[in-house]
Design a protein around this motif. Structure first.
Motif, PDB file in Angstrom:
ATOM      1  N   UNK A 219       0.838  -1.201   0.000  1.00 60.17           N
ATOM      2  CA  UNK A 219       0.000   0.000   0.000  1.00 60.17           C
ATOM      3  C   UNK A 219       0.874   1.253   0.000  1.00 60.17           C
ATOM      4  N   UNK A 220       0.476   2.230  -0.800  1.00 60.68           N
ATOM      5  CA  UNK A 220       1.174   3.513  -0.831  1.00 60.68           C
ATOM      6  C   UNK A 220       0.531   4.448   0.181  1.00 60.68           C
ATOM      7  N   UNK A 221       1.346   5.045   1.039  1.00 58.66           N
ATOM      8  CA  UNK A 221       0.825   5.830   2.158  1.00 58.66           C
ATOM      9  C   UNK A 221       1.555   7.170   2.277  1.00 58.66           C
ATOM     10  N   UNK A 222       0.914   8.068   3.021  1.00 58.20           N
ATOM     11  CA  UNK A 222       1.560   9.307   3.446  1.00 58.20           C
ATOM     12  C   UNK A 222       1.405   9.393   4.956  1.00 58.20           C
ATOM     13  N   UNK A 223       2.275  10.167   5.592  1.00 60.34           N
ATOM     14  CA  UNK A 223       2.173  10.262   7.036  1.00 60.34           C
ATOM     15  C   UNK A 223       2.781  11.524   7.609  1.00 60.34           C
ATOM     16  N   UNK A 224       2.176  11.972   8.696  1.00 63.45           N
ATOM     17  CA  UNK A 224       2.749  13.014   9.553  1.00 63.45           C
ATOM     18  C   UNK A 224       3.235  12.275  10.793  1.00 63.45           C
TER      19      UNK A 224
ATOM     20  N   UNK B  31      -3.837   6.947   3.224  1.00 61.34           N
ATOM     21  CA  UNK B  31      -3.487   6.451   1.886  1.00 61.34           C
ATOM     22  C   UNK B  31      -3.013   7.600   1.004  1.00 61.34           C
ATOM     23  N   UNK B  32      -2.000   7.347   0.232  1.00 62.26           N
ATOM     24  CA  UNK B  32      -1.425   8.358  -0.655  1.00 62.26           C
ATOM     25  C   UNK B  32      -2.399   8.706  -1.785  1.00 62.26           C
ATOM     26  N   UNK B  33      -2.553   9.993  -2.112  1.00 64.93           N
ATOM     27  CA  UNK B  33      -3.358  10.363  -3.287  1.00 64.93           C
ATOM     28  C   UNK B  33      -2.767   9.727  -4.546  1.00 64.93           C
TER      29      UNK B  33
ATOM     30  N   UNK C 108       5.432  14.912  -4.487  1.00 64.20           N
ATOM     31  CA  UNK C 108       4.322  15.811  -4.159  1.00 64.20           C
ATOM     32  C   UNK C 108       3.592  15.347  -2.904  1.00 64.20           C
ATOM     33  N   UNK C 109       3.346  14.050  -2.820  1.00 63.62           N
ATOM     34  CA  UNK C 109       2.602  13.513  -1.685  1.00 63.62           C
ATOM     35  C   UNK C 109       3.335  13.729  -0.371  1.00 63.62           C
ATOM     36  N   UNK C 110       4.666  13.681  -0.397  1.00 62.26           N
ATOM     37  CA  UNK C 110       5.441  13.894   0.830  1.00 62.26           C
ATOM     38  C   UNK C 110       5.279  15.304   1.353  1.00 62.26           C
ATOM     39  N   UNK C 111       4.915  16.232   0.485  1.00 63.48           N
ATOM     40  CA  UNK C 111       4.745  17.618   0.897  1.00 63.48           C
ATOM     41  C   UNK C 111       3.378  17.937   1.462  1.00 63.48           C
ATOM     42  N   UNK C 112       2.490  16.949   1.526  1.00 63.51           N
ATOM     43  CA  UNK C 112       1.116  17.222   1.951  1.00 63.51           C
ATOM     44  C   UNK C 112       0.841  17.085   3.446  1.00 63.51           C
ATOM     45  N   UNK C 113       1.395  16.092   4.162  1.00 60.47           N
ATOM     46  CA  UNK C 113       0.882  15.798   5.509  1.00 60.47           C
ATOM     47  C   UNK C 113       0.887  16.948   6.503  1.00 60.47           C
ATOM     48  N   UNK C 114       2.041  17.494   6.855  1.00 65.70           N
ATOM     49  CA  UNK C 114       2.066  18.533   7.889  1.00 65.70           C
ATOM     50  C   UNK C 114       1.307  19.773   7.454  1.00 65.70           C
TER      51      UNK C 114
END
Length: 314
Positions: free
Chosen positions: A85-90, A114-116, A123-129
């Motif tokens: 699974x592709x994910x993003x996280x803070x 879940x990652x967009x 780009x996705x790494x720049x979204x969480x915080x």
């Protein structure tokens, strides 16, 4: 595993690239293969020791709270995510130690979404915080409503650029402070740009004579006094950088990990409501250069650190 770490507080020169211990995966955590991690001002503030009163540091510290990557092992109590699974996280914990500037990170389940699918890992790494900050301040604290006017400071920056897009999506009229060179960028986000500096109050009053309903401050200092004088009679003021906001009747806010809020922002990104502008990327071993650039404070959007995939890895 390879990672960036520091064993004492200091400038970018204390950041070292090398081997650190592999993370242990607790029952409610997920082991993530890091593909990208973004830089936030809080990262270098923590590195310099400015957060010592808030977070205990267990040296060596791996910096970084933002991540995008791929699940390689869920904890034994985790059913929400599977391998691949592709994910993003803070990935913020209550101490400084296990950050995201590494090949792998053990991320508590409460920090992940879940990652967009339409965003790259960078780009996705720049979204969480920044996404969580914008969502929690605008929706939960300021409670922005359709038809209101919102003033966003540093509207071209990481938090500001997301806040402008989200406030516009909520139906607000958005005014954003930015340098002249970023005015077209702010317009593209859905905001009305105004220049920084002397005369800011008069410029905003020229656009909104009756005053603004809400101010989202990401700058602090003199901007708070100007902002307080621009509020409508029932206006609200929130700062994420300056606790002195309380002297102006406002509220200080520190973003918190929240899986549901992060998933909402991920969904909005997938729907095209918000986008993440990556101004520059650096390989993991050059994280110190990424910190230096972020400290200059003139970034449009986000600075991202990338982690190379292993040979043969999808």
């Amino acid at each position: 595993m390879k990672a960036i770490s520091y064993s004492r507080y200091g400038g970018p020169e204390v950041l070292a690239f090398g081997e650190v211990r592999d993370p242990k995966v607790g029952p409610d955590s997920v082991l993530v293969k890091v593909r990208a991690a973004s830089v936030n001002p809080v990262d270098w503030k923590a590195r310099e020791g400015h957060l010592e009163g808030l977070f205990e540091a267990a040296f060596p510290v791996v910096p970084g709270w933002d991540v995008s990557g791929v699940v390689v092992r869920p904890g034994v109590a985790v059913s929400e995510f599977d391998v691949g699974d592709e994910v993003i996280g803070y990935v913020r914990e209550d101490f400084l130690s296990r950050g995201t500037f590494a090949e792998y990170v053990a991320a508590p389940l409460r920090t992940l979404a879940r990652k967009p699918r339409n965003l790259s890992f960078e780009e996705a790494a720049g979204l969480p915080l920044v996404g969580l900050t914008a969502y929690q301040v605008l929706v939960k604290v300021l409670q922005v409503k359709r038809g209101e006017t919102v003033l966003v400071h540093a509207a071209a920056g990481g938090v500001g650029s997301i806040a402008v897009q989200l406030a516009a999506h909520l139906g607000a009229r958005v005014i954003g402070t930015a340098s002249e060179s970023n005015h077209d960028f702010v317009r593209g986000l859905g905001g009305e740009p105004v220049a920084y500096g002397e005369g800011l109050g008069e410029r905003v009053r020229g656009l909104v004579p009756e005053g603004v309903d809400a101010v989202f401050d990401t700058v602090g200092g003199d901007a708070l006094k100007v902002s307080a004088n621009l509020l409508a009679p029932e206006g609200r003021l929130v700062s994420i950088t300056d606790v002195g906001v309380v002297t102006y009747g406002g509220r200080y806010y520190f973003v918190r990990p929240d899986a549901e809020d992060l998933q909402r922002m991920s969904d909005l990104a997938e729907q095209g409501v918000v986008s993440v502008h990556v101004s520059e990327t650096f390989p993991l071993e050059r994280a110190a250069d990424a910190h230096r650039l972020n400290e200059e404070g003139r970034t449009r959007g986000k600075i991202v650190v990338t982690v190379a995939s292993e040979p043969g890895e999808a």
